[in-house]
Write a protein that holds these residues in place. Structure first.
Motif, PDB file in Angstrom:
ATOM      1  N   ALA A  40       0.810  -1.101   0.104  1.00  0.00           N
ATOM      2  CA  ALA A  40      -0.097   0.294   0.031  1.00  0.00           C
ATOM      3  C   ALA A  40       0.771   1.199   0.103  1.00  0.00           C
ATOM      4  N   ASP A  41       2.148   1.453   0.755  1.00  0.00           N
ATOM      5  CA  ASP A  41       2.817   2.699   0.671  1.00  0.00           C
ATOM      6  C   ASP A  41       3.337   2.829  -0.539  1.00  0.00           C
ATOM      7  N   ARG A  42       4.317   0.932  -0.794  1.00  0.00           N
ATOM      8  CA  ARG A  42       4.926   1.290  -2.332  1.00  0.00           C
ATOM      9  C   ARG A  42       3.801   1.918  -3.412  1.00  0.00           C
ATOM     10  N   GLN A  43       2.126   1.716  -3.179  1.00  0.00           N
ATOM     11  CA  GLN A  43       1.450   2.276  -3.988  1.00  0.00           C
ATOM     12  C   GLN A  43       1.118   3.369  -3.818  1.00  0.00           C
ATOM     13  N   ALA A  44       1.080   4.179  -3.460  1.00  0.00           N
ATOM     14  CA  ALA A  44       0.680   5.060  -3.102  1.00  0.00           C
ATOM     15  C   ALA A  44       1.692   6.398  -3.563  1.00  0.00           C
ATOM     16  N   ASN A  45       3.450   5.389  -3.062  1.00  0.00           N
ATOM     17  CA  ASN A  45       4.257   6.641  -3.656  1.00  0.00           C
ATOM     18  C   ASN A  45       4.095   6.552  -5.655  1.00  0.00           C
ATOM     19  N   ALA A  46       3.754   5.319  -5.915  1.00  0.00           N
ATOM     20  CA  ALA A  46       3.761   5.594  -6.886  1.00  0.00           C
ATOM     21  C   ALA A  46       2.937   6.535  -7.821  1.00  0.00           C
ATOM     22  N   GLY A  47       1.912   6.307  -7.132  1.00  0.00           N
ATOM     23  CA  GLY A  47       0.959   7.023  -8.256  1.00  0.00           C
ATOM     24  C   GLY A  47       1.025   8.438  -7.581  1.00  0.00           C
ATOM     25  N   ARG A  48       1.593   9.191  -6.490  1.00  0.00           N
ATOM     26  CA  ARG A  48       2.154  10.368  -6.558  1.00  0.00           C
ATOM     27  C   ARG A  48       3.005  11.054  -7.750  1.00  0.00           C
TER      28      ARG A  48
END
Length: 297
Positions: A40-48
């Motif tokens: 989830a952390d990685r996905q949120a960061n990738a989105g930003r």
């Protein structure tokens, strides 16, 4: 509460203080953080990152998804054309290992966002006392790992299994396809030992039936190596290597100026042509720079 947190999360993570929250949570929870939380952390960061790139922004309110970590700047050999090692002291005192707390902080604050990690800059990663720790943490965080090595330390007890267990790609530096050239340019390295250790890597992968690690050879193109480029194609194939990559030498001091192939263009173009011919004959993937347009020395 859950609804409010979910709604405020994007704005929170757009601030520096907010981006420190996952790291603080990680320190609190320790190893108990599960794959779902890390994903989830990685996905949120990738989105930003994706939104900033799409907007053409020069500011990224996110962590990088790929980093290079040099746990050490020391090396067990000395190459005169290596910008980091040419002035290294014999005892390594001016080429330190990274401090333990720096490594721990990188793992804590950066690893939750990473997709890919490289464990080498100019030091030898297998000489790094943090190598196993970084591999373990990368695996726990689901991060792809690659590194570049001189391969002299592959045969250390336990090292082969460490590499086969936790690494996605290994780049092996070999500048010279014959023993005399190789050992003259890479002082302290032993040609036969490096070849044996590369065979350990490729046979180990084959024995396990694994697709990884990917194994690549890295070959520096310079006056003293260019004539051996076609031989390197054969050597790479015989050692079980997946790809042979080449790079021009970096001229960072006057003594290296004549090594640049800009002064030996026709000679370089002949070697490139012979290497392409050998690569086709041996079904070997070789990545070469373009030929010199003005092919006269």
């Amino acid at each position: 509460l859950k609804t409010a947190l979910r709604a405020s999360w994007p704005a929170l993570m757009a601030t520096r203080a907010g981006r420190q929250v996952p790291g603080r949570i990680a320190r609190f929870l320790g190893p108990s953080r599960g794959p779902a939380s890390l994903a989830a952390d990685r996905q949120a960061n990738a989105g930003r990152l994706a939104r900033a790139e799409a907007a053409g922004s020069t500011r990224f309110d996110a962590y990088p998804s790929f980093v290079t970590v040099a746990g050490t700047s020391r090396c067990n050999i000395r190459c005169e054309f290596c910008i980091n090692q040419w002035d290294a002291k014999p005892d390594g005192s001016n080429r330190p290992h990274m401090a333990d707390d720096h490594v721990e902080r990188i793992v804590r604050e950066v690893f939750p966002y990473l997709k890919k990690l490289a464990l080498s800059v100019s030091g030898e990663p297998l000489y790094d006392p943090h190598f196993q720790q970084l591999l373990d943490e990368a695996r726990r965080h689901g991060v792809f790992v690659e590194f570049t090595t001189n391969a002299m330390l592959v045969s250390k007890p336990g090292m082969l299994d460490r590499i086969l267990d936790g690494v996605g790609r290994v780049n092996i530096s070999m500048d010279g396809a014959t023993k005399p050239t190789f050992e003259r340019l890479r002082q302290g390295a032993k040609f036969d030992k490096v070849c044996d250790n590369v065979r350990l890597l490729t046979s180990g992968r084959r024995a396990r039936g694994q697709a990884t690690p990917e194994y690549n050879l890295r070959f520096i193109l310079m006056k003293d190596t260019i004539d051996e480029l076609p031989l390197m194609v054969d050597l790479a194939k015989d050692l079980g290597i997946d790809h042979l990559y080449t790079n021009h030498v970096q001229v960072f001091m006057h003594a290296l100026e004549d090594q640049s192939l800009v002064h030996h263009k026709a000679r370089a173009n002949r070697a490139f042509a012979a290497a392409r011919e050998r690569a086709a004959a041996r079904n070997m993937v070789v990545v070469l720079p373009p030929d010199f347009e003005d092919g006269e020395d």
